[in-house]
Write an enzyme that holds these catalytic residues in place. Structure first.
Site, PDB file in Angstrom:
ATOM      1  N   LYS A 122      -6.457   9.648  -9.281  1.00  0.00           N
ATOM      2  CA  LYS A 122      -7.648   9.042  -8.667  1.00  0.00           C
ATOM      3  C   LYS A 122      -8.277   9.988  -7.644  1.00  0.00           C
ATOM      4  CE  LYS A 122      -7.939   6.678  -5.015  1.00  0.00           C
ATOM      5  NZ  LYS A 122      -7.773   5.770  -3.874  1.00  0.00           N
ATOM      6  N   ASP A 140      -9.915   3.127  -8.843  1.00  0.00           N
ATOM      7  CA  ASP A 140      -9.261   2.525  -7.690  1.00  0.00           C
ATOM      8  C   ASP A 140      -9.113   1.030  -7.958  1.00  0.00           C
ATOM      9  OD1 ASP A 140     -11.777   1.466  -7.380  1.00  0.00           O
ATOM     10  OD2 ASP A 140     -12.039   2.126  -5.313  1.00  0.00           O
TER      11      ASP A 140
END
Length: 241
Positions: A122, A140
């Site tokens: 991420k 996320d």
């Protein structure tokens, strides 16, 4: 029953209309600052990270600025954030690697970024997309939740959600869609009590349609229960007379 096909283009067009100015809400001026801010953002809000990094980046805005800090000194800068001890350790080690291996610059590939302490998929995607303009979708908690609710993805695995979103969303829209989904998750499609009745995507959203169907069934069952109870009430009244 065949699964309803989600109109991806319509969803993306609506999100774009809702959030035409969507952008990364972490404050930064260089790829390095974004990298550090994103490492700090794990299990923290962007607002809180910005409060911490605003004074910190005035003193510490290059990897070499961190090289002589002890872990305790690093912790003092970020102790208002969750997991600050582990983040301090990772940041100091990352800065050492950047300085020694990359001449103080942030690398621009997934493999190199993910090899840095504290940097996962991420974080790498956030940096590549926002700092270097390389198309990416950082998954996320908001992207994960909203992507699944809208039917753009269907998985409880973060990596699989990313793969599905990349497959269904045109590559040139990956970075924008990442921000649209985050903004929608923060402002409308919240984890608890999502504002489905105020959402322009309601008629296209698998989650909203399923919730509406549940509510309709409950209402029907409640009304049926009331109807079934009426004759019994009349019967009791007759018996009492």
């Amino acid at each position: 029953m065949a699964q309803r096909k989600v109109p991806v283009a319509d969803i993306l067009d609506t999100l774009q209309q809702m959030y035409p100015d969507a952008h990364c809400e972490l404050n930064y001026t260089t790829p390095f600052e974004l990298l550090i801010a994103t490492i700090l953002s794990a299990q923290c809000t962007d607002k809180r990270v910005n409060e911490i990094t605003e004074p910190m980046f005035k003193q510490l805005n290059r990897p070499e600025h961190y090289l002589h800090l002890t872990q305790e000194e690093m912790e003092e800068h970020i102790k208002g954030l969750g997991l600050y001890k582990n983040k301090s350790k990772n940041i100091l080690e990352t800065c050492r690697i950047l300085y020694e291996k990359y001449n103080g610059e942030v690398p621009q590939t997934h493999a190199e970024l993910e090899a840095l302490p504290g940097v996962g998929r991420k974080t790498a995607n956030v940096v590549l997309s926002n700092a270097f303009g390389i198309p990416a979708i950082a998954v996320d908690t908001h992207v994960f939740r909203v992507g699944n609710r809208l039917g753009l993805a269907k998985s409880d695995n973060v990596d699989e959600v990313e793969r599905q979103l990349m497959k269904r969303i045109p590559r040139e829209k990956w970075s924008d869609a990442h921000h649209w989904l985050i903004w929608h998750g923060r402002r409308v499609c919240t984890a608890r009590n999502p504002k489905c009745d105020q959402c322009p995507l309601q008629s296209m959203c698998k989650y909203a349609l399923a919730e509406a169907k549940k509510a309709e069934k409950k209402t029907t069952a409640r009304q049926a229960g009331k109807q079934a109870a009426k004759p019994k009430a009349k019967a009791r009244t007759k018996a009492e007379t």
